[in-house]
Design a protein around this motif. Structure first.
Motif, PDB file in Angstrom:
ATOM      1  N   ASN A 189       2.201   1.264   9.105  1.00 13.20           N
ATOM      2  CA  ASN A 189       1.963   0.108   8.248  1.00 13.20           C
ATOM      3  C   ASN A 189       1.805  -1.123   9.134  1.00 13.20           C
ATOM      4  O   ASN A 189       2.058  -1.071  10.345  1.00 13.20           O
ATOM      5  N   SER A 190       1.366  -2.230   8.558  1.00 15.99           N
ATOM      6  CA  SER A 190       1.022  -3.406   9.353  1.00 15.99           C
ATOM      7  C   SER A 190       2.226  -4.050  10.031  1.00 15.99           C
ATOM      8  O   SER A 190       2.091  -4.635  11.115  1.00 15.99           O
ATOM      9  N   VAL A 191       3.399  -3.982   9.431  1.00 15.35           N
ATOM     10  CA  VAL A 191       4.584  -4.658   9.965  1.00 15.35           C
ATOM     11  C   VAL A 191       5.241  -3.824  11.058  1.00 15.35           C
ATOM     12  O   VAL A 191       5.568  -4.331  12.136  1.00 15.35           O
ATOM     13  N   ASP A 192       5.453  -2.537  10.801  1.00 17.61           N
ATOM     14  CA  ASP A 192       6.113  -1.663  11.775  1.00 17.61           C
ATOM     15  C   ASP A 192       5.171  -1.164  12.861  1.00 17.61           C
ATOM     16  O   ASP A 192       5.622  -0.697  13.908  1.00 17.61           O
ATOM     17  N   GLY A 193       3.861  -1.217  12.613  1.00 18.47           N
ATOM     18  CA  GLY A 193       2.927  -0.549  13.498  1.00 18.47           C
ATOM     19  C   GLY A 193       3.031   0.948  13.281  1.00 18.47           C
ATOM     20  O   GLY A 193       3.277   1.422  12.162  1.00 18.47           O
ATOM     21  N   ILE A 194       2.849   1.725  14.343  1.00 13.12           N
ATOM     22  CA  ILE A 194       3.070   3.162  14.233  1.00 13.12           C
ATOM     23  C   ILE A 194       4.567   3.391  14.116  1.00 13.12           C
ATOM     24  O   ILE A 194       5.334   2.991  14.986  1.00 13.12           O
ATOM     25  N   ARG A 195       4.965   4.018  13.028  1.00 11.38           N
ATOM     26  CA  ARG A 195       6.380   4.278  12.778  1.00 11.38           C
ATOM     27  C   ARG A 195       6.659   5.712  13.221  1.00 11.38           C
ATOM     28  O   ARG A 195       6.200   6.668  12.590  1.00 11.38           O
ATOM     29  N   VAL A 196       7.389   5.870  14.310  1.00  9.56           N
ATOM     30  CA  VAL A 196       7.608   7.182  14.905  1.00  9.56           C
ATOM     31  C   VAL A 196       9.059   7.604  14.694  1.00  9.56           C
ATOM     32  O   VAL A 196       9.972   6.793  14.782  1.00  9.56           O
ATOM     33  N   GLY A 197       9.251   8.857  14.376  1.00  5.88           N
ATOM     34  CA  GLY A 197      10.613   9.326  14.136  1.00  5.88           C
ATOM     35  C   GLY A 197      10.648  10.801  13.836  1.00  5.88           C
ATOM     36  O   GLY A 197       9.785  11.568  14.267  1.00  5.88           O
ATOM     37  N   GLY A 198      11.637  11.207  13.082  1.00  8.10           N
ATOM     38  CA  GLY A 198      11.796  12.611  12.759  1.00  8.10           C
ATOM     39  C   GLY A 198      12.509  12.795  11.446  1.00  8.10           C
ATOM     40  O   GLY A 198      13.245  11.924  10.983  1.00  8.10           O
ATOM     41  N   ARG A 199      12.261  13.930  10.838  1.00  8.90           N
ATOM     42  CA  ARG A 199      12.950  14.332   9.611  1.00  8.90           C
ATOM     43  C   ARG A 199      13.790  15.566   9.902  1.00  8.90           C
ATOM     44  O   ARG A 199      13.476  16.335  10.819  1.00  8.90           O
ATOM     45  N   VAL A 200      14.816  15.762   9.120  1.00  6.00           N
ATOM     46  CA  VAL A 200      15.633  16.959   9.274  1.00  6.00           C
ATOM     47  C   VAL A 200      16.061  17.448   7.898  1.00  6.00           C
ATOM     48  O   VAL A 200      16.396  16.650   7.018  1.00  6.00           O
ATOM     49  N   ARG A 201      15.982  18.737   7.711  1.00 12.00           N
ATOM     50  CA  ARG A 201      16.441  19.378   6.478  1.00 12.00           C
ATOM     51  C   ARG A 201      17.605  20.281   6.830  1.00 12.00           C
ATOM     52  O   ARG A 201      17.536  21.071   7.776  1.00 12.00           O
ATOM     53  N   GLY A 202      18.685  20.163   6.086  1.00 14.61           N
ATOM     54  CA  GLY A 202      19.866  20.979   6.339  1.00 14.61           C
ATOM     55  C   GLY A 202      20.193  21.861   5.160  1.00 14.61           C
ATOM     56  O   GLY A 202      20.068  21.443   4.005  1.00 14.61           O
TER      57      GLY A 202
ATOM     58  N   PRO B 248      -5.695  -0.021   4.275  1.00 14.68           N
ATOM     59  CA  PRO B 248      -6.126  -1.356   4.713  1.00 14.68           C
ATOM     60  C   PRO B 248      -6.080  -2.375   3.583  1.00 14.68           C
ATOM     61  O   PRO B 248      -6.586  -2.099   2.479  1.00 14.68           O
ATOM     62  N   PRO B 249      -5.453  -3.542   3.790  1.00 16.50           N
ATOM     63  CA  PRO B 249      -5.350  -4.541   2.718  1.00 16.50           C
ATOM     64  C   PRO B 249      -6.691  -4.915   2.100  1.00 16.50           C
ATOM     65  O   PRO B 249      -6.768  -5.161   0.891  1.00 16.50           O
ATOM     66  N   SER B 250      -7.750  -4.957   2.905  1.00 19.52           N
ATOM     67  CA  SER B 250      -9.064  -5.316   2.360  1.00 19.52           C
ATOM     68  C   SER B 250      -9.536  -4.295   1.326  1.00 19.52           C
ATOM     69  O   SER B 250     -10.214  -4.655   0.356  1.00 19.52           O
ATOM     70  N   TRP B 251      -9.175  -3.021   1.511  1.00 25.81           N
ATOM     71  CA  TRP B 251      -9.537  -2.003   0.523  1.00 25.81           C
ATOM     72  C   TRP B 251      -8.797  -2.245  -0.785  1.00 25.81           C
ATOM     73  O   TRP B 251      -9.390  -2.167  -1.859  1.00 25.81           O
ATOM     74  N   MET B 252      -7.507  -2.533  -0.668  1.00 22.30           N
ATOM     75  CA  MET B 252      -6.714  -2.777  -1.865  1.00 22.30           C
ATOM     76  C   MET B 252      -7.185  -4.039  -2.586  1.00 22.30           C
ATOM     77  O   MET B 252      -7.321  -4.073  -3.814  1.00 22.30           O
ATOM     78  N   GLN B 253      -7.425  -5.096  -1.826  1.00 24.30           N
ATOM     79  CA  GLN B 253      -7.794  -6.379  -2.419  1.00 24.30           C
ATOM     80  C   GLN B 253      -9.203  -6.395  -2.997  1.00 24.30           C
ATOM     81  O   GLN B 253      -9.544  -7.285  -3.766  1.00 24.30           O
ATOM     82  N   SER B 254     -10.020  -5.404  -2.639  1.00 26.84           N
ATOM     83  CA  SER B 254     -11.361  -5.309  -3.209  1.00 26.84           C
ATOM     84  C   SER B 254     -11.338  -4.825  -4.648  1.00 26.84           C
ATOM     85  O   SER B 254     -12.325  -4.963  -5.383  1.00 26.84           O
ATOM     86  N   GLY B 255     -10.220  -4.229  -5.078  1.00 27.06           N
ATOM     87  CA  GLY B 255     -10.129  -3.682  -6.419  1.00 27.06           C
ATOM     88  C   GLY B 255     -10.708  -2.293  -6.553  1.00 27.06           C
ATOM     89  O   GLY B 255     -10.846  -1.782  -7.670  1.00 27.06           O
ATOM     90  N   ASN B 256     -11.032  -1.649  -5.430  1.00 28.80           N
ATOM     91  CA  ASN B 256     -11.610  -0.309  -5.473  1.00 28.80           C
ATOM     92  C   ASN B 256     -10.562   0.800  -5.413  1.00 28.80           C
ATOM     93  O   ASN B 256     -10.913   1.974  -5.483  1.00 28.80           O
ATOM     94  N   ILE B 257      -9.277   0.433  -5.229  1.00 28.57           N
ATOM     95  CA  ILE B 257      -8.206   1.416  -5.137  1.00 28.57           C
ATOM     96  C   ILE B 257      -7.249   1.214  -6.308  1.00 28.57           C
ATOM     97  O   ILE B 257      -6.751   0.108  -6.530  1.00 28.57           O
TER      98      ILE B 257
END
Length: 410
Positions: A45-58, A263-272
């Protein structure tokens, strides 16, 4: 060492295990084993950039996600190192044996999440009723309480949909899916009441009914009825719109949880279109234009009917012949009609009857989970060629909108 450095180091150590370690077995009491199944995870996302991490299921070994001490968790680092660089999600589910039987589990679930400027922490009691091995027909009840707050406006594409005070809603949700004389149906009802804070004593209820009606072997009528009611002092993230779901529900999907994934421009165009609730898809452009100006109407009440006539698609027949993949991929073609109105509980709410119609297509990839629930990606391309209230344009005009998710999913 300051707090930020400490949590970043902790993050690196934990996610390194998710990237490089395989399934881990922990020996518990009575020689029973507990499995941790890690996996790497990336998002953006725009604020975090690439958000890298991991998930775990127990889970307890051999229970296949259906036993005691079920864990679902994840931790991520925003590579842009924003104000809150580390985010997490954790859910722990514990069955209640005295209230459970095969296919009809009762459980307590605790959950906590802190990510993309939104935090929520809660506890719920959940009960499922299912007959025998039929995992497609069941009833589910959930009772819970949460504490939730959106605290970082930079993640929001449309801040009009939110406020930043704590909410403490108590919720009741009931879902039933089965077959009747007409075909398959899904009925759901939910009620929320906020009990503390600035928005004390607001309440909200939503009722939906979906029905699938096969008319011939290849033609099906799908219907969706929606009614939402909220008190006048309801927080904006829980108010209704004509064409998209409530702001609170945007947090349920990684695609709409934070600005910039799409992309915000896609959302703000009203096409999504962010599919949900009333789903008057033909009014997406109008509503997004108003959101861009921070003047979109948010309703305390709205009721709608969505109809889709699904007709044969030759390309879908070809897709179904693909070995293995054909079982999970579909391309639907349909004609749609949407209509809805507000009850006008506030002076500024129009009680006009809005309608739209046109053809549409939906591409879906669906791999059900172990309980038979749908999991997958659904992309729609709708052409609302007619609007009852087109504004300054003609009622009949070429319009198109890309939808995230199904309007009617059965």
């Amino acid at each position: 060492m300051d707090y930020t450095k400490q949590i970043i180091i902790s993050f690196v150590l934990i996610t390194a295990a998710a990237f490089f370690a395989g399934p881990t077995t922990i020996i518990a009491q009575d020689d029973r084993s507990y499995e941790l199944l890690p996996a790497p995870d990336l998002w953006f996302n725009s604020v975090d950039g690439i958000r890298v991490g991991g998930r775990v299921r127990g889970q307890m070994s051999g229970t296949f996600g259906d036993g005691p001490h079920r864990l679902d968790a994840g931790i991520w680092l925003g590579t842009k190192i924003p104000t809150h660089p580390v985010s997490y999600y954790i859910s722990l589910t514990e069955p209640i044996p005295s209230l459970s039987e095969f296919g009809s589990e009762a459980n307590i679930r605790g959950r906590s999440s802190f990510r993309t400027g939104f935090q929520t922490h809660g506890l719920s009691f959940n009960k499922r009723w299912q007959k025998g091995f039929d995992e497609t027909n069941y009833t589910e009840l959930s009772l819970g309480m949460d504490a939730q707050r959106h605290f970082e406006e930079s993640y929001l594409l449309y801040s009009q949909l939110w406020q930043q005070e704590w909410l403490f809603p108590i919720s009741v949700n009931l879902l039933k899916t089965n077959d009747n004389r007409l075909g398959r149906y899904v009925f759901s009802i939910s009620a929320d009441a906020n009990i503390l804070g600035k928005y004390n004593n607001f309440s909200k209820a939503v009722i939906t009914f979906k029905q699938r009606i096969p008319l011939t072997e290849s033609v099906t009528l799908n219907s969706h009825l929606f009614t939402g009611l909220a008190t006048t002092n309801t927080a904006p993230e829980h108010l209704f719109s004509r064409s998209f779901k409530t702001g609170r529900k945007w947090m349920n999907s990684g695609w709409t949880r934070a600005r910039g994934t799409i992309p915000p421009s896609w959302m703000q165009s009203g096409n999504i279109q962010v599919t949900g609730d009333a789903n008057l898809r033909g009014y997406t452009h109008q509503d997004i234009d108003l959101l861009n100006e921070r003047t979109a109407p948010l309703y305390t009440s709205f009721s709608a009917v969505n109809l889709e006539l699904d007709y044969p698609n030759p390309l879908n027949k070809v897709i179904k012949t693909i070995p293995v993949a054909g079982e999970f991929i579909e391309l639907h073609s349909y004609l749609f009609f949407d209509t809805g109105t507000s009850l006008g509980l506030r002076e500024e709410e129009q009680n006009t009857l809005f309608s739209d119609a046109g053809p549409g297509f939906m591409f879906s990839i669906n791999i059900p989970d172990y309980l038979g629930k749908n999991r997958g990606l659904m992309l729609r391309y709708d052409l609302p060629l007619w609007l009852s209230h087109p504004g300054d344009a003609s009622s009949f005009k070429f319009r198109n909108v890309i939808g995230l998710g199904a309007v009617i999913n059965l």
